[in-house]
Scaffold this motif. Sequence first.
Motif, mmCIF file in Angstrom:
data_model
loop_
_atom_site.group_PDB
_atom_site.id
_atom_site.type_symbol
_atom_site.label_atom_id
_atom_site.label_comp_id
_atom_site.label_asym_id
_atom_site.label_seq_id
_atom_site.Cartn_x
_atom_site.Cartn_y
_atom_site.Cartn_z
ATOM 1 N N GLN A 1 0.831 -1.194 0.000
ATOM 2 C CA GLN A 1 0.000 0.000 0.000
ATOM 3 C C GLN A 1 0.866 1.245 0.000
ATOM 4 O O GLN A 1 2.018 1.226 0.397
ATOM 5 C CB GLN A 1 -0.918 0.005 1.238
ATOM 6 N N GLN B 1 0.668 5.476 0.940
ATOM 7 C CA GLN B 1 -0.048 6.547 1.618
ATOM 8 C C GLN B 1 0.573 7.894 1.242
ATOM 9 O O GLN B 1 1.794 8.013 1.136
ATOM 10 C CB GLN B 1 0.010 6.393 3.143
ATOM 11 N N VAL C 1 0.481 11.774 2.682
ATOM 12 C CA VAL C 1 0.074 12.562 3.836
ATOM 13 C C VAL C 1 0.472 14.015 3.608
ATOM 14 O O VAL C 1 1.658 14.316 3.434
ATOM 15 C CB VAL C 1 0.707 12.034 5.131
ATOM 16 N N CYS D 1 3.793 17.193 1.146
ATOM 17 C CA CYS D 1 3.169 15.880 1.004
ATOM 18 C C CYS D 1 4.281 14.838 0.944
ATOM 19 O O CYS D 1 5.233 14.979 0.169
ATOM 20 C CB CYS D 1 2.324 15.833 -0.256
ATOM 21 N N SER E 1 4.585 7.374 1.226
ATOM 22 C CA SER E 1 5.254 6.296 1.954
ATOM 23 C C SER E 1 4.573 4.965 1.648
ATOM 24 O O SER E 1 3.462 4.925 1.136
ATOM 25 C CB SER E 1 5.228 6.569 3.463
ATOM 26 N N GLY E 2 5.260 3.894 1.994
ATOM 27 C CA GLY E 2 4.717 2.569 1.751
ATOM 28 C C GLY E 2 5.570 1.813 0.753
ATOM 29 O O GLY E 2 6.770 2.024 0.649
ATOM 30 N N TYR F 1 -2.680 7.638 -6.577
ATOM 31 C CA TYR F 1 -2.994 7.734 -5.154
ATOM 32 C C TYR F 1 -3.263 9.189 -4.789
ATOM 33 O O TYR F 1 -2.685 10.112 -5.385
ATOM 34 C CB TYR F 1 -1.837 7.193 -4.305
ATOM 35 N N GLY G 1 -3.894 11.969 -1.383
ATOM 36 C CA GLY G 1 -3.877 12.252 0.034
ATOM 37 C C GLY G 1 -5.273 12.569 0.531
ATOM 38 O O GLY G 1 -6.226 12.651 -0.244
ATOM 39 N N GLN G 2 -5.377 12.784 1.832
ATOM 40 C CA GLN G 2 -6.685 13.028 2.431
ATOM 41 C C GLN G 2 -7.112 14.486 2.295
ATOM 42 O O GLN G 2 -8.280 14.807 2.521
ATOM 43 C CB GLN G 2 -6.663 12.631 3.917
#
Length: 121
Positions: A1, A3, A5, A22, A25-26, A110, A112-113
């Motif tokens: 996975q 991520q 952030v 930002c 990672s993973g 992908y 981020g939030q």
Amino acid sequence: QVQLVESGGGLVQAGGSLRLSCEASGSIFSINVMAWYRQAPGKTRELVATSTSGSSANYADSLKGRFTISRDNAKNTVSLQMNSLKPEDTAVYFCYAQVQMVARTPFNSYWGQGTQVTVSS
């Protein structure tokens, strides 16, 4: 996975500056494009700036000269320096990356939030 952030959002007065960061990672083998998007209330998500793996940058025409995207490939990070902020820059800012987890496999997208940026007049 994988991520993504984001950090660095907040409240700033018009004319001020903010720097968003930002970190990806993973399970990362390679990252192609990293980018920033934003979405204001009631509006669709729009592209702010992109950075290729070679650090070539592109910007939304309306933001050129005020925003600067930068990237650290060694740290898998991308930043957005925002200067001369205007109330219309108020939005949630999202980090985006195209990531390859294993060599010779497709890149996947992908997000981020999101981090809130509010510019007061």
